[in-house]
Design a protein around this motif. Structure first.
Motif, PDB file in Angstrom:
ATOM      1  N   THR A  91       0.832  -1.198   0.000  1.00  0.00           N
ATOM      2  CA  THR A  91       0.000   0.000   0.000  1.00  0.00           C
ATOM      3  C   THR A  91       0.873   1.256   0.000  1.00  0.00           C
ATOM      4  O   THR A  91       2.066   1.202   0.292  1.00  0.00           O
ATOM      5  CB  THR A  91      -0.903   0.040   1.243  1.00  0.00           C
ATOM      6  N   GLU A  92       0.241   2.384  -0.308  1.00  0.00           N
ATOM      7  CA  GLU A  92       0.969   3.650  -0.287  1.00  0.00           C
ATOM      8  C   GLU A  92       1.485   3.963   1.120  1.00  0.00           C
ATOM      9  O   GLU A  92       2.576   4.512   1.279  1.00  0.00           O
ATOM     10  CB  GLU A  92       0.088   4.790  -0.791  1.00  0.00           C
ATOM     11  N   LYS A  93       0.707   3.587   2.127  1.00  0.00           N
ATOM     12  CA  LYS A  93       1.140   3.817   3.509  1.00  0.00           C
ATOM     13  C   LYS A  93       2.406   3.013   3.810  1.00  0.00           C
ATOM     14  O   LYS A  93       3.350   3.530   4.411  1.00  0.00           O
ATOM     15  CB  LYS A  93       0.028   3.431   4.481  1.00  0.00           C
ATOM     16  N   GLU A  94       2.432   1.759   3.392  1.00  0.00           N
ATOM     17  CA  GLU A  94       3.611   0.913   3.620  1.00  0.00           C
ATOM     18  C   GLU A  94       4.833   1.463   2.888  1.00  0.00           C
ATOM     19  O   GLU A  94       5.940   1.479   3.432  1.00  0.00           O
ATOM     20  CB  GLU A  94       3.329  -0.522   3.179  1.00  0.00           C
ATOM     21  N   VAL A  95       4.624   1.903   1.670  1.00  0.00           N
ATOM     22  CA  VAL A  95       5.715   2.488   0.892  1.00  0.00           C
ATOM     23  C   VAL A  95       6.226   3.741   1.596  1.00  0.00           C
ATOM     24  O   VAL A  95       7.436   3.950   1.725  1.00  0.00           O
ATOM     25  CB  VAL A  95       5.268   2.802  -0.553  1.00  0.00           C
ATOM     26  N   GLY A  96       5.320   4.568   2.078  1.00  0.00           N
ATOM     27  CA  GLY A  96       5.701   5.777   2.802  1.00  0.00           C
ATOM     28  C   GLY A  96       6.521   5.464   4.044  1.00  0.00           C
ATOM     29  O   GLY A  96       7.497   6.157   4.345  1.00  0.00           O
ATOM     30  N   GLU A  97       6.137   4.414   4.753  1.00  0.00           N
ATOM     31  CA  GLU A  97       6.880   4.017   5.951  1.00  0.00           C
ATOM     32  C   GLU A  97       8.287   3.549   5.588  1.00  0.00           C
ATOM     33  O   GLU A  97       9.249   3.837   6.311  1.00  0.00           O
ATOM     34  CB  GLU A  97       6.120   2.925   6.699  1.00  0.00           C
TER      35      GLU A  97
ATOM     36  N   GLU B 217      11.375  11.677  -6.412  1.00  0.00           N
ATOM     37  CA  GLU B 217      11.077  11.147  -7.741  1.00  0.00           C
ATOM     38  C   GLU B 217      10.664   9.681  -7.658  1.00  0.00           C
ATOM     39  O   GLU B 217       9.703   9.262  -8.295  1.00  0.00           O
ATOM     40  CB  GLU B 217      12.286  11.294  -8.657  1.00  0.00           C
ATOM     41  N   GLU B 218      11.380   8.922  -6.868  1.00  0.00           N
ATOM     42  CA  GLU B 218      11.070   7.501  -6.711  1.00  0.00           C
ATOM     43  C   GLU B 218       9.724   7.309  -6.026  1.00  0.00           C
ATOM     44  O   GLU B 218       8.951   6.427  -6.397  1.00  0.00           O
ATOM     45  CB  GLU B 218      12.175   6.804  -5.919  1.00  0.00           C
ATOM     46  N   LYS B 219       9.424   8.148  -5.036  1.00  0.00           N
ATOM     47  CA  LYS B 219       8.127   8.063  -4.369  1.00  0.00           C
ATOM     48  C   LYS B 219       6.993   8.311  -5.350  1.00  0.00           C
ATOM     49  O   LYS B 219       5.969   7.631  -5.304  1.00  0.00           O
ATOM     50  CB  LYS B 219       8.049   9.066  -3.209  1.00  0.00           C
ATOM     51  N   LEU B 220       7.167   9.274  -6.247  1.00  0.00           N
ATOM     52  CA  LEU B 220       6.142   9.547  -7.249  1.00  0.00           C
ATOM     53  C   LEU B 220       5.947   8.356  -8.168  1.00  0.00           C
ATOM     54  O   LEU B 220       4.815   7.964  -8.462  1.00  0.00           O
ATOM     55  CB  LEU B 220       6.507  10.790  -8.067  1.00  0.00           C
ATOM     56  N   ARG B 221       7.053   7.768  -8.640  1.00  0.00           N
ATOM     57  CA  ARG B 221       6.949   6.597  -9.525  1.00  0.00           C
ATOM     58  C   ARG B 221       6.269   5.442  -8.813  1.00  0.00           C
ATOM     59  O   ARG B 221       5.388   4.784  -9.369  1.00  0.00           O
ATOM     60  CB  ARG B 221       8.335   6.168 -10.008  1.00  0.00           C
ATOM     61  N   THR B 222       6.668   5.190  -7.586  1.00  0.00           N
ATOM     62  CA  THR B 222       6.097   4.088  -6.818  1.00  0.00           C
ATOM     63  C   THR B 222       4.621   4.334  -6.539  1.00  0.00           C
ATOM     64  O   THR B 222       3.806   3.425  -6.630  1.00  0.00           O
ATOM     65  CB  THR B 222       6.865   3.890  -5.500  1.00  0.00           C
ATOM     66  N   SER B 223       4.290   5.560  -6.222  1.00  0.00           N
ATOM     67  CA  SER B 223       2.902   5.910  -5.945  1.00  0.00           C
ATOM     68  C   SER B 223       2.026   5.676  -7.169  1.00  0.00           C
ATOM     69  O   SER B 223       0.924   5.136  -7.074  1.00  0.00           O
ATOM     70  CB  SER B 223       2.812   7.365  -5.488  1.00  0.00           C
TER      71      SER B 223
ATOM     72  N   LYS C 280       2.639   3.575  -9.618  1.00  0.00           N
ATOM     73  CA  LYS C 280       2.547   2.129  -9.824  1.00  0.00           C
ATOM     74  C   LYS C 280       1.537   1.518  -8.866  1.00  0.00           C
ATOM     75  O   LYS C 280       0.738   0.666  -9.249  1.00  0.00           O
ATOM     76  CB  LYS C 280       3.911   1.474  -9.609  1.00  0.00           C
ATOM     77  N   THR C 281       1.568   1.961  -7.620  1.00  0.00           N
ATOM     78  CA  THR C 281       0.651   1.430  -6.616  1.00  0.00           C
ATOM     79  C   THR C 281      -0.791   1.742  -6.988  1.00  0.00           C
ATOM     80  O   THR C 281      -1.661   0.873  -6.927  1.00  0.00           O
ATOM     81  CB  THR C 281       0.975   2.008  -5.221  1.00  0.00           C
ATOM     82  N   ARG C 282      -1.049   2.978  -7.400  1.00  0.00           N
ATOM     83  CA  ARG C 282      -2.411   3.356  -7.791  1.00  0.00           C
ATOM     84  C   ARG C 282      -2.874   2.570  -9.011  1.00  0.00           C
ATOM     85  O   ARG C 282      -4.020   2.125  -9.065  1.00  0.00           O
ATOM     86  CB  ARG C 282      -2.494   4.851  -8.065  1.00  0.00           C
ATOM     87  N   THR C 283      -1.988   2.380  -9.973  1.00  0.00           N
ATOM     88  CA  THR C 283      -2.334   1.613 -11.175  1.00  0.00           C
ATOM     89  C   THR C 283      -2.658   0.175 -10.803  1.00  0.00           C
ATOM     90  O   THR C 283      -3.647  -0.393 -11.275  1.00  0.00           O
ATOM     91  CB  THR C 283      -1.171   1.651 -12.195  1.00  0.00           C
ATOM     92  N   THR C 284      -1.854  -0.403  -9.939  1.00  0.00           N
ATOM     93  CA  THR C 284      -2.088  -1.775  -9.499  1.00  0.00           C
ATOM     94  C   THR C 284      -3.411  -1.883  -8.765  1.00  0.00           C
ATOM     95  O   THR C 284      -4.179  -2.835  -8.988  1.00  0.00           O
ATOM     96  CB  THR C 284      -0.939  -2.270  -8.593  1.00  0.00           C
ATOM     97  N   MET C 285      -3.695  -0.930  -7.895  1.00  0.00           N
ATOM     98  CA  MET C 285      -4.956  -0.939  -7.153  1.00  0.00           C
ATOM     99  C   MET C 285      -6.151  -0.852  -8.093  1.00  0.00           C
ATOM    100  O   MET C 285      -7.157  -1.522  -7.904  1.00  0.00           O
ATOM    101  CB  MET C 285      -4.991   0.186  -6.129  1.00  0.00           C
ATOM    102  N   LYS C 286      -6.038  -0.031  -9.141  1.00  0.00           N
ATOM    103  CA  LYS C 286      -7.126   0.085 -10.109  1.00  0.00           C
ATOM    104  C   LYS C 286      -7.324  -1.227 -10.862  1.00  0.00           C
ATOM    105  O   LYS C 286      -8.443  -1.640 -11.108  1.00  0.00           O
ATOM    106  CB  LYS C 286      -6.831   1.218 -11.092  1.00  0.00           C
ATOM    107  N   LEU C 287      -6.220  -1.878 -11.221  1.00  0.00           N
ATOM    108  CA  LEU C 287      -6.318  -3.152 -11.918  1.00  0.00           C
ATOM    109  C   LEU C 287      -7.012  -4.185 -11.058  1.00  0.00           C
ATOM    110  O   LEU C 287      -7.863  -4.947 -11.543  1.00  0.00           O
ATOM    111  CB  LEU C 287      -4.925  -3.656 -12.326  1.00  0.00           C
ATOM    112  N   TYR C 288      -6.672  -4.238  -9.778  1.00  0.00           N
ATOM    113  CA  TYR C 288      -7.321  -5.183  -8.879  1.00  0.00           C
ATOM    114  C   TYR C 288      -8.789  -4.847  -8.672  1.00  0.00           C
ATOM    115  O   TYR C 288      -9.620  -5.735  -8.483  1.00  0.00           O
ATOM    116  CB  TYR C 288      -6.616  -5.247  -7.521  1.00  0.00           C
ATOM    117  N   ALA C 289      -9.121  -3.587  -8.719  1.00  0.00           N
ATOM    118  CA  ALA C 289     -10.522  -3.184  -8.544  1.00  0.00           C
ATOM    119  C   ALA C 289     -11.396  -3.636  -9.715  1.00  0.00           C
ATOM    120  O   ALA C 289     -12.577  -3.908  -9.531  1.00  0.00           O
ATOM    121  CB  ALA C 289     -10.607  -1.673  -8.394  1.00  0.00           C
ATOM    122  N   TYR C 290     -10.790  -3.751 -10.895  1.00  0.00           N
ATOM    123  CA  TYR C 290     -11.553  -4.151 -12.072  1.00  0.00           C
ATOM    124  C   TYR C 290     -11.640  -5.650 -12.245  1.00  0.00           C
ATOM    125  O   TYR C 290     -12.392  -6.134 -13.069  1.00  0.00           O
ATOM    126  CB  TYR C 290     -10.935  -3.533 -13.338  1.00  0.00           C
ATOM    127  N   THR C 291     -10.877  -6.412 -11.476  1.00  0.00           N
ATOM    128  CA  THR C 291     -10.920  -7.867 -11.637  1.00  0.00           C
ATOM    129  C   THR C 291     -11.810  -8.515 -10.631  1.00  0.00           C
ATOM    130  O   THR C 291     -12.286  -8.006  -9.710  1.00  0.00           O
ATOM    131  CB  THR C 291      -9.502  -8.485 -11.501  1.00  0.00           C
TER     132      THR C 291
END
Length: 67
Positions: free
Chosen positions: A2-8, A48-54, A56-67
């Motif tokens: 999750t974004e929270k885990e990445v932030g930590e 920059e890395e946080k933005l890229r990771t964020s 990716k995380t949002r894209t992954t979450m959207k993909l899981y929401a559609y499946t």
């Protein structure tokens, strides 16, 4: 992850980095100018890395929401 885990993870990395820089300064291995420049580069790249990771995380979450 999750974004929270990445932030930590990034917060932990920043604390380790700051501790290392402080140790190098205390031992006079580096000077203040080098520490300042290094910090700027580190946090710029971390942001920059946080933005890229964020994104990716949002894209992954959207993909899981559609499946």
């Amino acid at each position: 992850m999750t974004e929270k885990e990445v932030g930590e993870l990034y917060t932990g990395l920043a604390f380790q980095y700051e501790s290392s820089i402080d140790s190098l300064l205390a031992r006079r291995i580096i000077d203040t100018d080098l520490a300042t420049t290094s910090r700027e580069k580190f946090y710029d790249s971390l942001n920059e890395e946080k933005l890229r990771t964020s994104k990716k995380t949002r894209t992954t979450m959207k993909l899981y929401a559609y499946t």
